[in-house]
Design an enzyme around this catalytic site. Structure first.
Site: not given
Ligand code: BES
Ligand code: ZN
Ligand code: ZN
Length: 494
Positions: A260, A265, A272, A283, A342, A344, A346
């Site tokens: 990834k 992000d 966020k 990210d 968010d 993104e 996957r």
């Molecule tokens: N990049 C983030 C996950 C992440 C957050 C990695 C903090 C490392 C530190 C990912 O893209 C994300 O934002 N995931 C969301 C998914 C949710 C919206 C279902 C999350 O984990 O809040």
């Molecule tokens: Zn991310």
């Molecule tokens: Zn994200």
């Protein structure tokens, strides 16, 4: 540049004048107890005086290395390593001792190894790897280069052990780890998708890899709607999937590495808050780990074909950005209902995994900073793994123990999938509820790998304040060492 290694068979002489010296002793019965009488090593008198003064037993320098100035003007650090402890502990212990010396910013560092032949080999390998990894300087944009004062380590002089192969595998592993960390700490304005791809292209040229970029135009034409949904939010049309290829004559195994690479992000329309957006230039760590591992495996000359697929994009807010309730069609034909912009990672990985799967690799491994819930579950000292093969799951956990990059296996049972049932599309991208999102994300990805034996690593350990195991910086490069061990295990069991 990684430090040059000079190996000397003979042990260091007490009369040899040196600046910074790391003395590594094995923890063994004859070294136990109150005094170190039975053996001799550099700076022993000073160490004994220090232990006496601090009322410490010699075994205490196992977890708590010490340093002192010697009469001849050198700074010496002593550490005792228990080779029966987990590799993670051994690495951490050497890293702590090394830090006492590297804080002086030496250009040359000497290491003296003691013990029997087997112990010396293990200790030398540990010490050289940890020194290579921590001797390198990560990119800094400070204009006052003297503060904090630190030189890049240019030379390691190893006494008491000589390895005929010249530590090729360990050097490659260190180089891969350093590359992944260098890329990850770069500020996002210096590592846009376009700049990132240029760097990779340059590296591919110098390493002799085949480089191909599936740009947005091509991906739209192919129908990679999941990737494009994320990429379309950026004004610059520079996102894409980079494919690197390494072929070894006569090799019967092909591994696909997927990463990834979200260069920033923001969360997209489901923006966020500042507290959580800060740091999201990291990210892209999954892609940096896949690339670092690719570099390590290549330079180590592993007998394996590798395809590396990097999903490089940014997740932006904007008039063209994808939004909640959009339904997009992925490369494999599945329709996906967007629940949260968010999620993104996957999305871009879905189409990248589909692409990688088409080439029928023997094993596929993906790396991603995918979910916040993995971090909630494990903290940042372990990363989580998922697999569609019990055998690979076991190899993944064992590899973690062997290399010191520890992983925990998570379930991926199909009944969890009920949370991804959509009324309008084939699948929801994620659930609106926060529970077990790391499991749902893995299940979502599993849809795009077909029957390919596959491991997914959710990189909760990509950053651990104060370092982790062998690595002293906050950004850890976690996954490169594990991946190299994993590939070696796969090759051994073929
Ligand atoms: N990049 C983030 C996950 C992440 C957050 C990695 C903090 C490392 C530190 C990912 O893209 C994300 O934002 N995931 C969301 C998914 C949710 C919206 C279902 C999350 O984990 O809040
Ligand atoms: Zn991310
Ligand atoms: Zn994200």
């Amino acid at each position: 540049m990684i430090a040059k290694l000079i190996q000397k068979n003979s042990p260091l002489n007490q009369s040899d004048k040196i600046n910074q010296l790391l003395v590594i002793l094995p923890k063994q019965d004859k070294l136990l107890g109150k005094n170190l009488n039975q053996c001799s090593f550099y700076g022993k008198d000073t160490l004994e005086a220090l232990l006496l003064r601090r009322k410490m037993k010699s075994v205490e320098i196992c977890g708590d290395p010490v340093s002192a100035n010697l009469e001849n003007g050198s700074l010496c650090a002593w550490v005792m390593v228990d080779l029966k402890e987990p590799v993670f502990e051994q690495q951490a212990c050497i890293r702590k001792a090394l830090k006492l010396l590297l804080d002086e910013g030496p250009k040359v560092l000497q290491i003296s190894i003691y013990g029997n032949a087997k112990e010396k080999r293990k200790l030398a390998e540990l010490a050289v790897f940890v020194t290579w990894v921590n001797g390198a300087m990560l990119p800094s944009r400070k204009t006052n280069k003297k503060k904090p004062f630190r030189n890049e380590l240019a030379k390691i002089i190893l006494h008491g052990y000589k390895d005929a192969s010249g530590f090729t595998l360990l050097r490659s592993k260190a180089e891969g780890n350093i590359l992944s960390r260098e890329l990850t700490v770069l500020p996002p304005n210096e590592l846009t998708p376009d700049l990132y791809c240029s760097r990779i292209k340059k590296l591919a040229k110098s390493e002799g890899w085949k480089y191909e970029k599936y740009d947005l135009k091509k991906l739209r034409k192919m129908g990679a709607g999941a990737f494009v949904a994320v990429a379309q939010g950026s004004d610059s049309e520079d996102a894409g999937i980079v494919h690197l290829q390494r072929r070894v004559k006569g090799s019967d195994k092909t591994v696909a590495l997927v990463g990834k690479g979200i260069c920033f992000d923001t969360g997209g329309h489901n923006l966020k808050p500042a507290r959580y957006m800060y740091g999201m230039h990291e990210d892209m760590n999954g892609s940096a780990v896949a690339l670092g591992l690719f570099l390590a495996a290549s330079r180590a000359n592993l007998d394996v074909n590798i395809d590396c697929w990097l999903a490089i994009a940014q997740n932006h807010i904007g008039p063209r950005a994808y939004k909640q309730n959009d339904v997009v069609t992925a490369l494999n034909g599945d329709t996906i209902e967007i629940i949260n912009t968010d999620a993104e990672g996957r999305m871009v990985l879905a189409d990248t995994l589909s692409l990688a799967t088409k080439k029928n690799p023997d094993v596929m491994i993906d790396f991603a900073t995918l979910t916040g819930t993995m971090w909630v579950a494990l903290g940042s000292r372990y990363s989580g793994v998922f697999s569609n093969s019990d055998n690979l799951t076991k190899q993944a956990v064992d590899s973690g123990k062997l290399c010191g990059e520890r992983v925990s296996a998570f379930p991926m049972d199909l009944d969890y999938k009920i949370a991804l049932k959509s009324t309008i599309a084939d699948i929801k991208q994620c659930s609106m509820e926060p529970e077990a999102d790391h499991i749902l994300a893995a299940l979502f990805l599993s849809r795009f790998v077909g029957k390919t034996p596959w491991v997914h690593m959710d990189l909760s350990a990509s950053r651990n304040t104060g370092g982790l195991g062998a690595v002293g910086s906050d950004v850890t490069g976690f996954g490169v060492g594990w991946g190299l061990q994993m590939i070696q295990t796969i090759l051994k069991n073929r």
